[in-house]
Design a protein around this motif. Sequence first.
Motif, PDB file in Angstrom:
ATOM      1  N   ILE A  85       0.846  -1.207   0.000  1.00  0.00           N
ATOM      2  CA  ILE A  85       0.000   0.000   0.000  1.00  0.00           C
ATOM      3  C   ILE A  85       0.871   1.244   0.000  1.00  0.00           C
ATOM      4  CG2 ILE A  85      -1.683   1.333   1.317  1.00  0.00           C
ATOM      5  CD1 ILE A  85      -2.803  -1.277   2.355  1.00  0.00           C
ATOM      6  N   ASP A  86       1.887   1.236   0.852  1.00  0.00           N
ATOM      7  CA  ASP A  86       2.786   2.371   0.966  1.00  0.00           C
ATOM      8  C   ASP A  86       3.485   2.656  -0.357  1.00  0.00           C
ATOM      9  OD1 ASP A  86       4.413   4.308   2.593  1.00  0.00           O
ATOM     10  OD2 ASP A  86       6.014   2.974   1.944  1.00  0.00           O
ATOM     11  N   SER A  87       3.933   1.588  -1.047  1.00  0.00           N
ATOM     12  CA  SER A  87       4.646   1.738  -2.305  1.00  0.00           C
ATOM     13  C   SER A  87       3.746   2.295  -3.403  1.00  0.00           C
ATOM     14  CB  SER A  87       5.226   0.383  -2.734  1.00  0.00           C
ATOM     15  OG  SER A  87       5.830   0.476  -4.002  1.00  0.00           O
ATOM     16  N   ILE A  88       2.507   1.812  -3.453  1.00  0.00           N
ATOM     17  CA  ILE A  88       1.580   2.238  -4.503  1.00  0.00           C
ATOM     18  C   ILE A  88       1.158   3.688  -4.323  1.00  0.00           C
ATOM     19  CG2 ILE A  88      -0.732   1.860  -5.462  1.00  0.00           C
ATOM     20  CD1 ILE A  88      -0.337  -1.118  -4.734  1.00  0.00           C
ATOM     21  N   LEU A  89       0.959   4.090  -3.073  1.00  0.00           N
ATOM     22  CA  LEU A  89       0.447   5.437  -2.806  1.00  0.00           C
ATOM     23  C   LEU A  89       1.535   6.507  -2.776  1.00  0.00           C
ATOM     24  CD1 LEU A  89      -2.200   4.718  -0.018  1.00  0.00           C
ATOM     25  CD2 LEU A  89      -2.579   5.035  -2.469  1.00  0.00           C
ATOM     26  N   SER A  90       2.803   6.092  -2.786  1.00  0.00           N
ATOM     27  CA  SER A  90       3.883   7.067  -2.659  1.00  0.00           C
ATOM     28  C   SER A  90       3.894   8.144  -3.752  1.00  0.00           C
ATOM     29  CB  SER A  90       5.240   6.364  -2.599  1.00  0.00           C
ATOM     30  OG  SER A  90       5.462   5.589  -3.758  1.00  0.00           O
ATOM     31  N   PRO A  91       3.479   7.850  -5.018  1.00  0.00           N
ATOM     32  CA  PRO A  91       3.448   8.931  -6.002  1.00  0.00           C
ATOM     33  C   PRO A  91       2.413  10.004  -5.668  1.00  0.00           C
ATOM     34  CG  PRO A  91       3.413   6.787  -7.083  1.00  0.00           C
ATOM     35  CD  PRO A  91       3.145   6.554  -5.631  1.00  0.00           C
ATOM     36  N   PHE A  92       1.396   9.666  -4.896  1.00  0.00           N
ATOM     37  CA  PHE A  92       0.328  10.613  -4.608  1.00  0.00           C
ATOM     38  C   PHE A  92       0.570  11.382  -3.309  1.00  0.00           C
ATOM     39  CE2 PHE A  92      -1.359   6.959  -6.912  1.00  0.00           C
ATOM     40  CZ  PHE A  92      -1.856   7.576  -8.048  1.00  0.00           C
ATOM     41  N   VAL A  93       1.255  10.767  -2.392  1.00  0.00           N
ATOM     42  CA  VAL A  93       1.523  11.428  -1.116  1.00  0.00           C
ATOM     43  C   VAL A  93       2.864  10.897  -0.604  1.00  0.00           C
ATOM     44  CG1 VAL A  93       0.295   9.695   0.261  1.00  0.00           C
ATOM     45  CG2 VAL A  93       0.572  11.999   1.162  1.00  0.00           C
ATOM     46  N   SER A  94       3.625  11.748  -0.013  1.00  0.00           N
ATOM     47  CA  SER A  94       4.992  11.397   0.384  1.00  0.00           C
ATOM     48  C   SER A  94       5.023  10.209   1.331  1.00  0.00           C
ATOM     49  CB  SER A  94       5.662  12.603   1.051  1.00  0.00           C
ATOM     50  OG  SER A  94       6.962  12.281   1.484  1.00  0.00           O
ATOM     51  N   LYS A  95       5.207   9.047   0.729  1.00  0.00           N
ATOM     52  CA  LYS A  95       5.425   7.814   1.484  1.00  0.00           C
ATOM     53  C   LYS A  95       4.375   7.524   2.557  1.00  0.00           C
ATOM     54  CE  LYS A  95       8.968   5.775  -0.317  1.00  0.00           C
ATOM     55  NZ  LYS A  95       8.844   4.406  -0.813  1.00  0.00           N
ATOM     56  N   PHE A  96       3.120   7.904   2.294  1.00  0.00           N
ATOM     57  CA  PHE A  96       2.025   7.597   3.217  1.00  0.00           C
ATOM     58  C   PHE A  96       2.372   7.982   4.654  1.00  0.00           C
ATOM     59  CE2 PHE A  96      -1.098   4.331   5.039  1.00  0.00           C
ATOM     60  CZ  PHE A  96      -2.165   5.169   4.798  1.00  0.00           C
ATOM     61  N   SER A  97       3.173   9.050   4.783  1.00  0.00           N
ATOM     62  CA  SER A  97       3.585   9.512   6.108  1.00  0.00           C
ATOM     63  C   SER A  97       2.541  10.475   6.652  1.00  0.00           C
ATOM     64  CB  SER A  97       4.948  10.190   6.045  1.00  0.00           C
ATOM     65  OG  SER A  97       4.878  11.341   5.229  1.00  0.00           O
ATOM     66  N   SER A  98       2.670  10.798   7.911  1.00  0.00           N
ATOM     67  CA  SER A  98       1.677  11.635   8.563  1.00  0.00           C
ATOM     68  C   SER A  98       2.352  12.485   9.611  1.00  0.00           C
ATOM     69  CB  SER A  98       0.599  10.762   9.222  1.00  0.00           C
ATOM     70  OG  SER A  98      -0.237  11.554  10.033  1.00  0.00           O
ATOM     71  N   ILE A  99       1.970  13.757   9.702  1.00  0.00           N
ATOM     72  CA  ILE A  99       2.499  14.589  10.777  1.00  0.00           C
ATOM     73  C   ILE A  99       1.816  14.220  12.087  1.00  0.00           C
ATOM     74  CG2 ILE A  99       3.072  16.496   9.246  1.00  0.00           C
ATOM     75  CD1 ILE A  99       0.543  17.900  10.183  1.00  0.00           C
ATOM     76  N   ASN A 100       0.731  13.472  11.994  1.00  0.00           N
ATOM     77  CA  ASN A 100       0.059  12.935  13.176  1.00  0.00           C
ATOM     78  C   ASN A 100       0.353  11.440  13.271  1.00  0.00           C
ATOM     79  OD1 ASN A 100      -1.236  15.466  13.676  1.00  0.00           O
ATOM     80  ND2 ASN A 100      -2.727  14.969  12.074  1.00  0.00           N
ATOM     81  N   PRO A 101       0.305  10.865  14.468  1.00  0.00           N
ATOM     82  CA  PRO A 101       0.575   9.426  14.603  1.00  0.00           C
ATOM     83  C   PRO A 101      -0.394   8.589  13.778  1.00  0.00           C
ATOM     84  CG  PRO A 101       0.546  10.502  16.753  1.00  0.00           C
ATOM     85  CD  PRO A 101       0.043  11.504  15.767  1.00  0.00           C
ATOM     86  N   VAL A 102       0.114   7.486  13.247  1.00  0.00           N
ATOM     87  CA  VAL A 102      -0.720   6.505  12.560  1.00  0.00           C
ATOM     88  C   VAL A 102      -0.922   5.332  13.515  1.00  0.00           C
ATOM     89  CG1 VAL A 102      -0.882   4.902  10.614  1.00  0.00           C
ATOM     90  CG2 VAL A 102       0.119   7.173  10.281  1.00  0.00           C
ATOM     91  N   PHE A 103      -2.169   4.896  13.664  1.00  0.00           N
ATOM     92  CA  PHE A 103      -2.502   3.782  14.544  1.00  0.00           C
ATOM     93  C   PHE A 103      -2.941   2.586  13.707  1.00  0.00           C
ATOM     94  CE2 PHE A 103      -3.265   7.623  16.986  1.00  0.00           C
ATOM     95  CZ  PHE A 103      -2.618   7.351  18.187  1.00  0.00           C
ATOM     96  N   LEU A 104      -2.403   1.417  14.020  1.00  0.00           N
ATOM     97  CA  LEU A 104      -2.824   0.162  13.409  1.00  0.00           C
ATOM     98  C   LEU A 104      -3.416  -0.692  14.515  1.00  0.00           C
ATOM     99  CD1 LEU A 104       0.380  -0.577  11.290  1.00  0.00           C
ATOM    100  CD2 LEU A 104      -1.738   0.446  10.482  1.00  0.00           C
ATOM    101  N   SER A 105      -4.684  -1.036  14.385  1.00  0.00           N
ATOM    102  CA  SER A 105      -5.352  -1.821  15.431  1.00  0.00           C
ATOM    103  C   SER A 105      -5.794  -3.170  14.884  1.00  0.00           C
ATOM    104  CB  SER A 105      -6.555  -1.052  15.995  1.00  0.00           C
ATOM    105  OG  SER A 105      -7.470  -0.700  14.973  1.00  0.00           O
ATOM    106  N   ILE A 106      -5.751  -4.194  15.757  1.00  0.00           N
ATOM    107  CA  ILE A 106      -6.166  -5.553  15.400  1.00  0.00           C
ATOM    108  C   ILE A 106      -7.458  -5.878  16.133  1.00  0.00           C
ATOM    109  CG2 ILE A 106      -5.506  -7.982  15.331  1.00  0.00           C
ATOM    110  CD1 ILE A 106      -3.698  -6.244  13.674  1.00  0.00           C
TER     111      ILE A 106
END
Length: 302
Positions: A85-106
């Motif tokens: 996902i990160d690789s595909i979206l990198s052309p649209f937004v800088s490496k799927f990064s965020s100035i806010n924390p990213v949370f991954l929940s299970i």
Amino acid sequence: MFVIKLKDHMSRILCLIILAIAFSSCQKEDREKNTALEAIPIDAALILETTDLSKSLMKLSKNNLWNLLAKETSIGNFQNTLLSIDSILSPFVSKFSSINPVFLSIHSTGALSCNWMAMSSTKDQEQKLQILEMGLNSFGSIKSYPYSNAKVVEVFIEKKQFFYTIHKGVLMLSPAKVLVEDAIRQLKTKNNLNSDASFQKLYQSSNKKEDFNLYLECKNFDKISNIFLKKNSLLDNHASWVQWGIDLTNEGLLLSGLTISHDSLAQELLFFEGNKGQYLKTPGVLPENTAFFCSSSFENFK
């Protein structure tokens, strides 16, 4: 003489006022509560937090210990999905990064199944997320579903199905539509992770400079632990929440964190039941600059 005393008296009062204000400020000093935490459904078993998703994932993919674990378990698929996902979206937004924390929940999605969700606050990065949304919408098959005053969008990435929405200041993305819908409903309730006193103690004390911060809700984790472990864990017998700061090295993982135990002395004492007093080797391996070390034992359990 009277004037000098008056000045001394006034100085003392002024000092007391300044100290009171300073103490009050220290008491109120707190990290701003993150809106994304209010969207995470409270049945989350694991919550992984990172301030730089791309960088942390790349460090994780180069970690020898993690790669060995990924080969032996199914968690490698989860990592590969996020990297794709990160690789595909990198052309649209800088490496799927965020100035806010990213949370991954299970979350549990069945008796023997679970799924994940990624979310982040849109605060101060609305324009960046608009570009990200344009990237998501540029994929071939796109469908939209109205849900509770929100719009859930279905998109295919690398032939895999995902759902996302940007609702009330939070970006939510998951391969499971039901989890996105759960998060939308969660935003309507006051019972969330920002109102959970135990979780907040851990969250406020965690080191945000670590590669990842892992929060484990013991009761919910016990329900899905057989998916990851050979048998069900019994963590809920010992604690309500566990937090680890994870620092990645090439050869291993450095973990440091806290545990919130149940508010009961009897529960604490159960840890020692049936255990004889043991000689501690810990002091022999602690670093010389250790600031504090505490050990407890009981000769008579009753």
